[in-house]
Design a protein around this motif. Structure first.
Motif, PDB file in Angstrom:
ATOM      1  N   LEU A  56      89.268 -24.968  64.431  1.00 31.26           N
ATOM      2  CA  LEU A  56      89.954 -25.935  65.713  1.00 31.26           C
ATOM      3  C   LEU A  56      90.585 -26.779  65.044  1.00 31.26           C
ATOM      4  CD1 LEU A  56      88.148 -27.230  68.402  1.00 31.26           C
ATOM      5  CD2 LEU A  56      87.379 -28.806  67.173  1.00 31.26           C
ATOM      6  N   PHE A  57      91.018 -27.671  64.074  1.00 34.85           N
ATOM      7  CA  PHE A  57      92.242 -28.352  63.911  1.00 34.85           C
ATOM      8  C   PHE A  57      93.548 -27.309  62.817  1.00 34.85           C
ATOM      9  CE2 PHE A  57      88.541 -31.233  63.537  1.00 34.85           C
ATOM     10  CZ  PHE A  57      88.473 -31.559  64.980  1.00 34.85           C
ATOM     11  N   ASN A  58      92.858 -26.245  62.624  1.00 38.56           N
ATOM     12  CA  ASN A  58      94.192 -24.793  62.050  1.00 38.56           C
ATOM     13  C   ASN A  58      94.813 -25.840  60.532  1.00 38.56           C
ATOM     14  OD1 ASN A  58      96.122 -23.153  61.860  1.00 38.56           O
ATOM     15  ND2 ASN A  58      97.781 -23.481  63.063  1.00 38.56           N
ATOM     16  N   VAL A  59      93.566 -25.674  59.986  1.00 39.81           N
ATOM     17  CA  VAL A  59      93.102 -25.881  58.763  1.00 39.81           C
ATOM     18  C   VAL A  59      94.061 -24.405  58.081  1.00 39.81           C
ATOM     19  CG1 VAL A  59      93.354 -27.514  56.548  1.00 39.81           C
ATOM     20  CG2 VAL A  59      92.703 -28.012  58.639  1.00 39.81           C
ATOM     21  N   LYS A  60      94.909 -23.815  57.374  1.00 39.86           N
ATOM     22  CA  LYS A  60      95.085 -22.675  56.753  1.00 39.86           C
ATOM     23  C   LYS A  60      93.876 -22.470  55.893  1.00 39.86           C
ATOM     24  CE  LYS A  60      98.232 -21.831  59.026  1.00 39.86           C
ATOM     25  NZ  LYS A  60      98.451 -21.042  61.103  1.00 39.86           N
ATOM     26  N   ASP A  61      94.301 -23.563  55.142  1.00 42.36           N
ATOM     27  CA  ASP A  61      92.804 -22.995  53.876  1.00 42.36           C
ATOM     28  C   ASP A  61      91.370 -24.289  54.566  1.00 42.36           C
ATOM     29  OD1 ASP A  61      91.571 -22.695  51.561  1.00 42.36           O
ATOM     30  OD2 ASP A  61      92.793 -23.461  50.547  1.00 42.36           O
ATOM     31  N   PRO A  62      90.418 -23.726  54.549  1.00 43.57           N
ATOM     32  CA  PRO A  62      89.207 -24.503  54.314  1.00 43.57           C
ATOM     33  C   PRO A  62      88.894 -25.045  53.887  1.00 43.57           C
ATOM     34  CG  PRO A  62      88.601 -21.821  55.475  1.00 43.57           C
ATOM     35  CD  PRO A  62      90.253 -21.678  54.388  1.00 43.57           C
ATOM     36  N   SER A  63      89.389 -24.610  52.337  1.00 47.94           N
ATOM     37  CA  SER A  63      89.054 -25.640  51.507  1.00 47.94           C
ATOM     38  C   SER A  63      89.313 -26.910  51.503  1.00 47.94           C
ATOM     39  CB  SER A  63      89.502 -24.929  49.738  1.00 47.94           C
ATOM     40  OG  SER A  63      88.783 -23.495  49.460  1.00 47.94           O
ATOM     41  N   ASN A  64      90.960 -27.336  51.712  1.00 52.19           N
ATOM     42  CA  ASN A  64      91.069 -28.628  52.492  1.00 52.19           C
ATOM     43  C   ASN A  64      91.079 -29.274  53.658  1.00 52.19           C
ATOM     44  OD1 ASN A  64      93.478 -26.787  51.168  1.00 52.19           O
ATOM     45  ND2 ASN A  64      95.388 -28.508  51.700  1.00 52.19           N
ATOM     46  N   VAL A  65      90.171 -28.981  54.285  1.00 46.38           N
ATOM     47  CA  VAL A  65      89.429 -29.469  54.767  1.00 46.38           C
ATOM     48  C   VAL A  65      87.916 -30.257  53.926  1.00 46.38           C
ATOM     49  CG1 VAL A  65      87.565 -29.812  56.622  1.00 46.38           C
ATOM     50  CG2 VAL A  65      89.332 -28.112  57.078  1.00 46.38           C
ATOM     51  N   ILE A  66      88.131 -31.737  53.832  1.00 49.36           N
ATOM     52  CA  ILE A  66      87.173 -32.821  52.935  1.00 49.36           C
ATOM     53  C   ILE A  66      85.946 -33.210  53.662  1.00 49.36           C
ATOM     54  CG2 ILE A  66      87.470 -34.553  51.425  1.00 49.36           C
ATOM     55  CD1 ILE A  66      88.730 -32.041  49.482  1.00 49.36           C
ATOM     56  N   ILE A  67      84.752 -32.558  53.424  1.00 46.21           N
ATOM     57  CA  ILE A  67      83.468 -33.697  54.042  1.00 46.21           C
ATOM     58  C   ILE A  67      83.676 -34.289  53.641  1.00 46.21           C
ATOM     59  CG2 ILE A  67      81.440 -33.109  54.829  1.00 46.21           C
ATOM     60  CD1 ILE A  67      81.780 -30.102  54.413  1.00 46.21           C
ATOM     61  N   THR A  68      83.640 -35.499  54.427  1.00 46.39           N
ATOM     62  CA  THR A  68      83.448 -37.397  53.707  1.00 46.39           C
ATOM     63  C   THR A  68      82.640 -38.491  54.981  1.00 46.39           C
ATOM     64  OG1 THR A  68      84.735 -38.044  55.996  1.00 46.39           O
ATOM     65  CG2 THR A  68      85.373 -37.127  53.598  1.00 46.39           C
ATOM     66  N   HIS A  69      82.123 -39.326  54.386  1.00 46.71           N
ATOM     67  CA  HIS A  69      80.772 -39.767  55.178  1.00 46.71           C
ATOM     68  C   HIS A  69      81.416 -40.592  56.743  1.00 46.71           C
ATOM     69  CE1 HIS A  69      79.283 -39.392  50.956  1.00 46.71           C
ATOM     70  NE2 HIS A  69      80.190 -40.273  50.660  1.00 46.71           N
TER      71      HIS A  69
END
Length: 375
Positions: A56-69
């Motif tokens: 959805l946000f065009n981040v090439k590597d999903p690992s760089n999407v951090i899940i936060t609170h």
């Protein structure tokens, strides 16, 4: 109840969000904490959510999407990764306390790029005139949570890139409403909540990262347990402890809803409702409405004040009529200083994909009746 407070939390969710969260309570444990069915299913669900957000946000590597609170959690990670005591930081005049309070706690030197409300060219010029090599970071929200004002974040990001200064973007009011391309933006970090425009449960959010930063927490990650230090790779470095799997499962469905409906359609629907509200409010005596004359400069958030009537009184009267709005400073005193409403605050309405034109009509009628009653 007519709910017009989605800038705080979208109360009305797609039905699949609650179903997924309830299912997760009894079917998912914790990712990386075992090879059994419940743990593996949790890992799959978490990766699916991360991958959905990356798309959805065009981040090439999903690992760089951090899940936060929350967005606040993500902003604290970002700020404390880049800013040290005594560092200089440039921010907009519309920042939330989730930005200003961490900066004050660190002891940063804060410079504000002040500009008038709904004047994106002025905002860009002010940033350009202040940018210099002395700054360790620039922080700017994409959309003001008080006024729905869309700042020219793409052009600000370009100037930051040209000056070699890392940029932190607060996407709290734009995620799920405006098109966001993190890779093209080139920011160091971008933080957002899951419980607003992404239609997920409270206690969820994302931090998009361009690199591997320091974290603000240490603890178990489910792997390499003998090491005394945190992993040096994402997402594990920034996600110690137990994940909120019911929230993540619900958020995953919220993302699916946004993707299916389309960000553009959601934005146009919200703008149509806000423009309708603003046009009629402007015709009511004693009301000042904070509306942009540029359609692309405001989202589904609108503030107004009533002459001689405290904002909290207006909100309380609407609540008695079963209409939910927000009044006061909205955790963003800087925005009120910029707009000249610091002494009064404002009454804020904010819509979502689930609001209707009929609800706006009922709200407007309630405001008119209330003002007649106040004389």
């Amino acid at each position: 109840m007519i709910y017009l407070d989605s800038a705080a939390t979208t109360l009305q969710k797609p039905p699949a969000v609650a179903k997924a969260a309830a299912w997760a309570v009894n079917n998912l444990t914790s990712p990386g904490r075992g090879g059994h069915k419940a743990a593996m299913a949790a890992a799959d669900e978490m990766f699916s959510c991360r991958e959905m957000a990356a798309g959805l946000f065009n981040v090439k590597d999903p690992s760089n999407v951090i899940i936060t609170h929350s967005a606040t959690h993500g902003l604290n990670i970002a700020i404390k990764s880049l800013v040290r005591p005594g560092d200089w930081v440039l921010i907009s005049g519309y920042e939330h306390n989730a930005v200003t309070r961490p900066l004050h706690a660190i002891g940063a030197n804060i410079v504000v790029a002040n500009s008038e409300l709904f004047e994106p060219e002025m905002a860009l010029h002010t940033f350009e005139s202040r940018l210099s090599g002395k700054f360790s970071a620039v922080i700017c929200n994409h959309v003001s949570n008080v006024f729905g004002y869309v700042l020219p974040i793409e052009r600000i990001a370009q100037r930051c890139h040209e000056c070699g200064i890392p940029l932190i973007v607060d996407l709290s009011q734009s995620a799920g409403v405006l098109d966001i391309d993190f890779t093209k933006l080139g920011a160091a970090f971008a933080a957002m909540p899951g419980h607003k425009g992404l239609y997920g449960p409270q206690g969820t959010g994302f931090l998009l990262c361009s690199g591997v930063p320091d974290g603000i927490m240490q603890g178990g990650t489910g792997g390499n347990s003998k090491s005394r230090g945190m992993p040096d790779f994402l997402p594990d470095r920034l996600e110690p402890g137990t994940h909120n799997m019911p929230g993540i499962a619900g958020l995953n469905e919220g993302l699916r809803f946004v993707q299916k409906k389309g960000v553009g359609r959601i934005l146009e629907h919200e703008r149509d409702l806000i423009n309708k509200a603003a046009d009629r409010l402007e015709k009511i005596d004693r009301i000042t409405v904070f509306k942009s004359n540029l359609r692309d400069c405001q989202t589904g958030v609108l503030s107004f004040v009533v002459e001689c009537i405290p904002c909290e009184t207006v909100a309380e009267e609407l609540a008695r009529r079963d209409i939910a709005v927000r009044a006061g400073m909205h955790c963003a005193p800087m925005a009120h200083l910029s707009a000249g409403t610091n002494a009064t605050g404002s009454v804020r309405i904010s819509v979502s994909a689930f609001n209707t034109s009929r609800e706006i009509n009922v709200f407007l009628g309630a405001v008119e009746d209330a003002i007649k009653g106040w004389g």
